[in-house]
Design an enzyme around this catalytic site. Structure first.
Site, short mmCIF file in Angstrom:
data_model
loop_
_atom_site.label_atom_id
_atom_site.label_comp_id
_atom_site.label_asym_id
_atom_site.label_seq_id
_atom_site.Cartn_x
_atom_site.Cartn_y
_atom_site.Cartn_z
N LYS A 3 24.94 38.44 -57.23
CA LYS A 3 24.25 39.43 -57.63
C LYS A 3 23.98 38.99 -59.42
CE LYS A 3 25.25 43.77 -55.32
NZ LYS A 3 25.48 44.94 -55.50
N TYR A 43 16.33 47.57 -51.41
CA TYR A 43 17.39 48.55 -51.41
C TYR A 43 16.62 49.64 -50.96
CZ TYR A 43 21.36 45.75 -53.24
OH TYR A 43 22.23 44.91 -53.35
N ASN A 106 28.78 44.81 -59.31
CA ASN A 106 29.70 44.34 -58.32
C ASN A 106 29.69 42.94 -57.88
OD1 ASN A 106 27.88 45.04 -56.48
ND2 ASN A 106 28.94 46.81 -55.47
N HIS A 109 26.58 41.13 -52.87
CA HIS A 109 26.05 41.92 -51.81
C HIS A 109 26.33 41.19 -50.58
CE1 HIS A 109 23.24 44.42 -49.06
NE2 HIS A 109 23.11 43.03 -48.83
N GLU A 120 17.67 41.20 -43.65
CA GLU A 120 17.67 40.78 -44.95
C GLU A 120 17.59 39.15 -45.15
OE1 GLU A 120 20.67 44.58 -46.42
OE2 GLU A 120 21.53 42.56 -46.34
P1 ADP Z 1 27.78 48.17 -50.88
O1 ADP Z 1 27.05 47.05 -51.56
O2 ADP Z 1 29.51 47.97 -50.88
O3 ADP Z 1 27.44 48.06 -49.29
P2 ADP Z 1 26.25 50.64 -51.11
O4 ADP Z 1 25.38 50.00 -50.04
O5 ADP Z 1 26.73 51.96 -50.88
O6 ADP Z 1 27.46 49.44 -51.36
O7 ADP Z 1 25.21 50.40 -52.45
C1 ADP Z 1 24.70 49.22 -52.62
C2 ADP Z 1 24.66 49.02 -54.29
O8 ADP Z 1 24.34 49.96 -55.08
C3 ADP Z 1 26.07 48.43 -54.72
O9 ADP Z 1 26.55 47.40 -54.35
C4 ADP Z 1 26.37 49.01 -56.01
O10 ADP Z 1 25.63 47.53 -56.73
C5 ADP Z 1 25.25 49.83 -56.34
N1 ADP Z 1 25.85 51.08 -56.29
C6 ADP Z 1 26.56 51.81 -55.02
N2 ADP Z 1 26.84 53.16 -55.65
C7 ADP Z 1 26.62 53.26 -57.09
C8 ADP Z 1 26.95 54.09 -58.02
N3 ADP Z 1 27.95 55.42 -57.65
N4 ADP Z 1 26.65 53.91 -59.14
C9 ADP Z 1 25.76 52.75 -59.52
N5 ADP Z 1 25.52 51.78 -58.61
C10 ADP Z 1 26.02 52.07 -57.50
MG MG Z 2 25.51 48.39 -48.52
#
Ligand code: ADP
Ligand code: MG
Length: 131
Positions: A3, A43, A106, A109, A120
């Site tokens: 990312k 997304y 984070n 992805h 994807e």
């Molecule tokens: P993952 O990437 O672990 O699969 P999710 O699919 O739940 O997580 O969420 C997609 C992305 O959205 C996350 O990787 C993160 O960048 C962002 N995200 C998820 N939850 C939050 C939150 N509570 N606040 C801000 N950004 C979030």
């Molecule tokens: Mg996810």
């Protein structure tokens, strides 16, 4: 996908090293940048979530490294390697524990199912870019 904030922080090389040392094979690889429209589409499943706008802005904020990775049990093993969404909850030795700034920013992805991995992957790569 690595990312934007992890790319900007110069973590790409170390992240790739950790990925390839876990026996993921690179099928396709690209340095690219999502427009806000593209990030929104990528997304779209999170459209109703309160963080959607922030997520789209963030993912369009700079270039990313996109890859298709191949391995037995790739989706589950890659999610184990990246760790929990929130780095505060991510296990030691995971990419997010080591490189993520926050739950939003984070670092990495990973697809959450074989079906979404195919969708994807096709989003970023044509057939002739996959080896
Ligand atoms: P993952 O990437 O672990 O699969 P999710 O699919 O739940 O997580 O969420 C997609 C992305 O959205 C996350 O990787 C993160 O960048 C962002 N995200 C998820 N939850 C939050 C939150 N509570 N606040 C801000 N950004 C979030
Ligand atoms: Mg996810």
């Amino acid at each position: 996908m690595i990312k934007p904030e992890a790319m900007a922080a110069g973590h790409a090389g170390k992240i790739l090293d950790m990925i390839t040392s876990k026996e993921f094979r690179v099928v396709a690889f690209k340095y690219t940048r999502l427009s806000a429209l593209e990030a929104g589409a990528f997304y779209a499943v999170h459209k109703e979530r309160p963080f959607y706008g922030e997520l789209v802005d963030y993912m369009a904020s700079g270039p990313v490294l996109a890859a298709i990775l191949e391995k037995d049990n790739a989706v589950a093993d890659f999610r184990t390697l990246i760790g929990a969404t929130d780095p505060a909850e991510a296990a030691e030795g995971t990419l997010r524990k080591r490189f993520a700034e926050s739950k939003a920013k984070n670092a990495v992805h990973g697809s959450d199912s074989d079906e979404n991995a195919a969708i994807e992957g096709a989003y970023f790569f044509s057939g002739r870019e996959q080896f």
